[in-house]
Design a protein around this motif. Structure first.
Motif, PDB file in Angstrom:
ATOM      1  N   HIS A 329      -7.155   4.488  -1.359  1.00  0.00           N
ATOM      2  CA  HIS A 329      -6.808   5.464  -2.395  1.00  0.00           C
ATOM      3  C   HIS A 329      -5.742   4.910  -3.343  1.00  0.00           C
ATOM      4  CE1 HIS A 329      -7.314   9.519  -3.859  1.00  0.00           C
ATOM      5  NE2 HIS A 329      -6.000   9.692  -3.915  1.00  0.00           N
ATOM      6  N   THR A 330      -4.805   4.165  -2.822  1.00  0.00           N
ATOM      7  CA  THR A 330      -3.744   3.569  -3.648  1.00  0.00           C
ATOM      8  C   THR A 330      -4.326   2.632  -4.688  1.00  0.00           C
ATOM      9  OG1 THR A 330      -2.164   3.705  -1.815  1.00  0.00           O
ATOM     10  CG2 THR A 330      -1.639   2.159  -3.566  1.00  0.00           C
ATOM     11  N   LEU A 331      -5.360   1.893  -4.300  1.00  0.00           N
ATOM     12  CA  LEU A 331      -5.979   0.931  -5.228  1.00  0.00           C
ATOM     13  C   LEU A 331      -6.986   1.588  -6.170  1.00  0.00           C
ATOM     14  CD1 LEU A 331      -4.722  -1.065  -3.108  1.00  0.00           C
ATOM     15  CD2 LEU A 331      -6.656  -2.555  -3.587  1.00  0.00           C
ATOM     16  N   GLY A 332      -7.327   2.844  -5.907  1.00  0.00           N
ATOM     17  CA  GLY A 332      -8.301   3.528  -6.768  1.00  0.00           C
ATOM     18  C   GLY A 332      -9.642   2.822  -6.726  1.00  0.00           C
ATOM     19  N   GLY A 333     -10.223   2.604  -7.887  1.00  0.00           N
ATOM     20  CA  GLY A 333     -11.530   1.937  -7.966  1.00  0.00           C
ATOM     21  C   GLY A 333     -11.493   0.543  -7.361  1.00  0.00           C
ATOM     22  N   ASN A 334     -10.367  -0.147  -7.534  1.00  0.00           N
ATOM     23  CA  ASN A 334     -10.250  -1.489  -6.959  1.00  0.00           C
ATOM     24  C   ASN A 334     -10.342  -1.475  -5.442  1.00  0.00           C
ATOM     25  OD1 ASN A 334     -10.020  -3.059  -9.297  1.00  0.00           O
ATOM     26  ND2 ASN A 334      -7.833  -2.602  -9.492  1.00  0.00           N
ATOM     27  N   GLY A 335      -9.995  -0.343  -4.842  1.00  0.00           N
ATOM     28  CA  GLY A 335     -10.067  -0.236  -3.390  1.00  0.00           C
ATOM     29  C   GLY A 335     -11.478  -0.283  -2.856  1.00  0.00           C
ATOM     30  N   LEU A 336     -12.452  -0.079  -3.740  1.00  0.00           N
ATOM     31  CA  LEU A 336     -13.855  -0.111  -3.327  1.00  0.00           C
ATOM     32  C   LEU A 336     -14.548  -1.413  -3.699  1.00  0.00           C
ATOM     33  CD1 LEU A 336     -14.807   3.558  -4.308  1.00  0.00           C
ATOM     34  CD2 LEU A 336     -14.185   2.676  -2.047  1.00  0.00           C
ATOM     35  N   THR A 337     -13.799  -2.349  -4.287  1.00  0.00           N
ATOM     36  CA  THR A 337     -14.407  -3.623  -4.681  1.00  0.00           C
ATOM     37  C   THR A 337     -14.358  -4.629  -3.535  1.00  0.00           C
ATOM     38  OG1 THR A 337     -12.320  -4.560  -5.483  1.00  0.00           O
ATOM     39  CG2 THR A 337     -13.662  -3.311  -7.073  1.00  0.00           C
ATOM     40  N   ARG A 338     -15.281  -5.567  -3.583  1.00  0.00           N
ATOM     41  CA  ARG A 338     -15.311  -6.624  -2.571  1.00  0.00           C
ATOM     42  C   ARG A 338     -14.112  -7.544  -2.716  1.00  0.00           C
ATOM     43  NH1 ARG A 338     -21.111  -8.360  -0.989  1.00  0.00           N
ATOM     44  NH2 ARG A 338     -20.880  -6.330  -0.037  1.00  0.00           N
ATOM     45  N   GLU A 339     -13.628  -7.692  -3.936  1.00  0.00           N
ATOM     46  CA  GLU A 339     -12.504  -8.586  -4.208  1.00  0.00           C
ATOM     47  C   GLU A 339     -11.280  -8.251  -3.354  1.00  0.00           C
ATOM     48  OE1 GLU A 339      -9.306  -9.536  -7.798  1.00  0.00           O
ATOM     49  OE2 GLU A 339     -11.078  -8.309  -8.221  1.00  0.00           O
ATOM     50  N   PHE A 340     -10.989  -6.973  -3.197  1.00  0.00           N
ATOM     51  CA  PHE A 340      -9.789  -6.571  -2.453  1.00  0.00           C
ATOM     52  C   PHE A 340     -10.048  -6.384  -0.953  1.00  0.00           C
ATOM     53  CE2 PHE A 340      -8.494  -5.712  -6.767  1.00  0.00           C
ATOM     54  CZ  PHE A 340      -7.160  -6.106  -6.763  1.00  0.00           C
ATOM     55  N   GLY A 341     -11.305  -6.290  -0.555  1.00  0.00           N
ATOM     56  CA  GLY A 341     -11.653  -6.318   0.864  1.00  0.00           C
ATOM     57  C   GLY A 341     -11.188  -5.150   1.705  1.00  0.00           C
ATOM     58  N   LEU A 342     -11.002  -3.987   1.090  1.00  0.00           N
ATOM     59  CA  LEU A 342     -10.540  -2.825   1.857  1.00  0.00           C
ATOM     60  C   LEU A 342     -11.670  -1.848   2.186  1.00  0.00           C
ATOM     61  CD1 LEU A 342      -7.143  -1.893   0.132  1.00  0.00           C
ATOM     62  CD2 LEU A 342      -7.473  -2.908   2.396  1.00  0.00           C
ATOM     63  N   ALA A 343     -12.663  -1.775   1.333  1.00  0.00           N
ATOM     64  CA  ALA A 343     -13.699  -0.747   1.497  1.00  0.00           C
ATOM     65  C   ALA A 343     -14.443  -0.888   2.822  1.00  0.00           C
ATOM     66  CB  ALA A 343     -14.677  -0.797   0.328  1.00  0.00           C
ATOM     67  N   SER A 344     -14.705  -2.122   3.250  1.00  0.00           N
ATOM     68  CA  SER A 344     -15.430  -2.316   4.515  1.00  0.00           C
ATOM     69  C   SER A 344     -14.617  -1.823   5.711  1.00  0.00           C
ATOM     70  CB  SER A 344     -15.781  -3.798   4.702  1.00  0.00           C
ATOM     71  OG  SER A 344     -14.604  -4.578   4.759  1.00  0.00           O
ATOM     72  N   LEU A 345     -13.298  -1.716   5.523  1.00  0.00           N
ATOM     73  CA  LEU A 345     -12.455  -1.243   6.617  1.00  0.00           C
ATOM     74  C   LEU A 345     -12.576   0.268   6.834  1.00  0.00           C
ATOM     75  CD1 LEU A 345      -9.143  -3.275   6.101  1.00  0.00           C
ATOM     76  CD2 LEU A 345     -11.182  -3.877   7.416  1.00  0.00           C
ATOM     77  N   ILE A 346     -13.133   0.975   5.842  1.00  0.00           N
ATOM     78  CA  ILE A 346     -13.328   2.421   6.016  1.00  0.00           C
ATOM     79  C   ILE A 346     -14.230   2.673   7.227  1.00  0.00           C
ATOM     80  CG2 ILE A 346     -14.270   4.527   5.000  1.00  0.00           C
ATOM     81  CD1 ILE A 346     -13.548   3.320   2.232  1.00  0.00           C
ATOM     82  N   THR A 347     -15.313   1.895   7.320  1.00  0.00           N
ATOM     83  CA  THR A 347     -16.209   2.014   8.474  1.00  0.00           C
ATOM     84  C   THR A 347     -15.550   1.435   9.720  1.00  0.00           C
ATOM     85  OG1 THR A 347     -18.063   1.676   6.948  1.00  0.00           O
ATOM     86  CG2 THR A 347     -18.554   1.547   9.293  1.00  0.00           C
ATOM     87  N   ALA A 348     -14.961   0.247   9.586  1.00  0.00           N
ATOM     88  CA  ALA A 348     -14.391  -0.448  10.741  1.00  0.00           C
ATOM     89  C   ALA A 348     -13.265   0.354  11.395  1.00  0.00           C
ATOM     90  CB  ALA A 348     -13.881  -1.824  10.317  1.00  0.00           C
ATOM     91  N   SER A 349     -12.471   1.043  10.573  1.00  0.00           N
ATOM     92  CA  SER A 349     -11.324   1.774  11.128  1.00  0.00           C
ATOM     93  C   SER A 349     -11.754   2.916  12.033  1.00  0.00           C
ATOM     94  CB  SER A 349     -10.427   2.307   9.998  1.00  0.00           C
ATOM     95  OG  SER A 349     -11.113   3.257   9.208  1.00  0.00           O
ATOM     96  N   ARG A 350     -12.946   3.451  11.808  1.00  0.00           N
ATOM     97  CA  ARG A 350     -13.418   4.571  12.634  1.00  0.00           C
ATOM     98  C   ARG A 350     -13.815   4.129  14.031  1.00  0.00           C
ATOM     99  NH1 ARG A 350     -13.375   9.242  10.073  1.00  0.00           N
ATOM    100  NH2 ARG A 350     -14.009  10.197  12.029  1.00  0.00           N
ATOM    101  N   VAL A 351     -14.067   2.833  14.187  1.00  0.00           N
ATOM    102  CA  VAL A 351     -14.480   2.342  15.504  1.00  0.00           C
ATOM    103  C   VAL A 351     -13.448   2.718  16.559  1.00  0.00           C
ATOM    104  CG1 VAL A 351     -14.896   0.269  16.884  1.00  0.00           C
ATOM    105  CG2 VAL A 351     -15.876   0.453  14.584  1.00  0.00           C
ATOM    106  N   ALA A 352     -12.173   2.566  16.226  1.00  0.00           N
ATOM    107  CA  ALA A 352     -11.119   2.830  17.211  1.00  0.00           C
ATOM    108  C   ALA A 352     -11.034   4.311  17.581  1.00  0.00           C
ATOM    109  CB  ALA A 352      -9.772   2.344  16.684  1.00  0.00           C
ATOM    110  N   ARG A 353     -11.539   5.193  16.709  1.00  0.00           N
ATOM    111  CA  ARG A 353     -11.572   6.617  17.056  1.00  0.00           C
ATOM    112  C   ARG A 353     -12.710   6.927  18.030  1.00  0.00           C
ATOM    113  NH1 ARG A 353     -10.838  10.367  11.631  1.00  0.00           N
ATOM    114  NH2 ARG A 353      -8.569  10.593  11.723  1.00  0.00           N
ATOM    115  N   ILE A 354     -13.743   6.093  17.984  1.00  0.00           N
ATOM    116  CA  ILE A 354     -14.968   6.356  18.749  1.00  0.00           C
ATOM    117  C   ILE A 354     -15.018   5.555  20.046  1.00  0.00           C
ATOM    118  CG2 ILE A 354     -17.490   6.093  18.679  1.00  0.00           C
ATOM    119  CD1 ILE A 354     -17.207   6.443  15.569  1.00  0.00           C
TER     120      ILE A 354
END
Length: 377
Positions: A329-354
């Protein structure tokens, strides 16, 4: 951090592993990093010195995984190979099993996967239907497992099966080492949205014949042995989550310091700064509980460690999900780009909850075991 919580040796280990992680980074070659971490003694830091390990415990191994994660290059199989399988074999294996497996698990030249989850059992390990029956001098295993990590890169899988108690006829858990190429041991890759180096598999055990020494430890101590592996798994899942959360937070902080839309960098605005500060606090609190859990486990307090490890895994997973969400959210649109590498962590971060156990089952554990409330199931 105060040396009351971490010794100078632990702080030195953190610094050294952090440097290794920075050298490899987010775009790391997994095999190269695994090999180097093994050669440097980091993968087997928890295993006995007499078998090539570091002679430490979960306190040290969790530091290694957390720091690699914070550098963007976590090694998920550390949760499984040295933490679960290495611990179980070191504590309960025969001398021959220790000699055969521990040196390779310690230096990373051998890897072992762990198979407990089943399609119809879910969080209820009492419903495991994979059975082992005696056949002459050996064993025959039949059953299915699902969501088993890294089976394709593992030399063997530590399978949780059940045997029939000769006296009561009831089924009890037992642990077996199943080589990757054992006849009747099949695997099918599960197509995951999760983008990870370690792939997930469904396993079928179709009358897999094993020698007598495939059984790890005592046939009558299966449950004790199983939980000896599950507490380290929770501690290491917490370390995995903390590392990911720290990685995401660092990216967001760096961006918030530089990104300027009006007169000041966006990090000067409290709407940006305060949520990031909250995330940092939550990560630090979760790490304290992880350190407590590791300390209790290493001290031999399995019951105390069970409670703390569950709490640590819960706290770290929640902090990680919030850290990733706030960072994107802090990065806005950039947070969803491959360049910054954060968007894929949205899925990965849920693993620890499951995984390896859902947060709801941890809340059940705390409500029953800690608070003494009645069970609903």
């Amino acid at each position: 951090m105060s040396t009351v919580i971490e010794t100078e040796e632990h702080q030195a280990l953190r610094s050294a592993v952090a440097a290794l992680g920075r050298r490899h980074g987010r775009e790391h070659d997994r095999e190269a990093l695994w090999a180097e971490a093994g050669k440097l003694g980091y993968l087997g830091v928890n295993l006995p010195e007499e078998y090539g390990g570091g002679g430490g415990g979960m306190a040290e191994l969790s530091i290694v995984l957390e720091e690699l994660g914070a550098a963007g290059c976590p090694l998920l199989m550390m949760v499984v190979s040295p933490a679960i399988c290495g611990t179980v074999i070191a504590r309960f294996g025969t001398d021959e099993q220790k000699r055969r497996w521990l040196p390779g698990l310690a230096d990373g030249t051998r890897t072992m996967a762990f198979g407990i989850t089943e399609p119809d059992a879910g969080s209820n390990s009492h419903r495991i239907t994979t059975t082992a029956r005696r056949d002459g001098d050996g064993w025959v295993l039949t059953g299915r497992k699902v969501f088993i990590s890294g089976v394709d890169i593992a030399d063997a899988t530590l399978i949780v099966g059940r045997t029939e108690d000769a006296r009561t006829g009831r089924l009890k858990p037992c642990l077996f080492v199943v080589p990757r190429d054992a006849p009747g041991f099949g695997r099918r890759r599960i197509d995951m949205e999760l983008n990870a180096h370690e792939k997930q598999f469904e396993l079928t055990l179709d009358d897999v014949r094993l020698p007598a020494d495939a059984l790890v430890g005592d046939e009558d101590a299966g449950l004790l042995q199983l939980f000896a592996g599950l507490n380290p798994e929770r501690v290491m899942t917490a370390a995995f989550a903390l590392g990911m959360g720290r990685y995401a937070l660092a990216k967001a902080v760096e961006y918030a310091k530089d990104r300027q839309v009006w007169k000041a960098p966006i990090g000067a605005h409290q709407a940006i700064a305060h949520p990031l500060a909250q995330v940092h606090i939550e990560l630090e609190l979760a790490r304290l509980m992880m350190q407590k859990a590791a300390h209790l486990y290493d001290a031999g307090d399995d019951i105390g460690a069970g409670e703390a490890a569950n709490m640590a895994k819960y706290a770290a997973a929640e902090a990680c999900v919030r850290a990733v969400d706030q960072s994107v959210h802090t990065l806005g649109g950039n947070g969803l780009t491959r360049e910054f590498g954060l968007a894929s962590l949205i899925t990965a971060s849920r693993v620890a909850r499951i995984a390896p156990v859902s947060r709801e089952m941890i809340l059940n554990y705390v409500s029953h075991q800690t608070l003494g409330l009645p069970k609903s199931y």
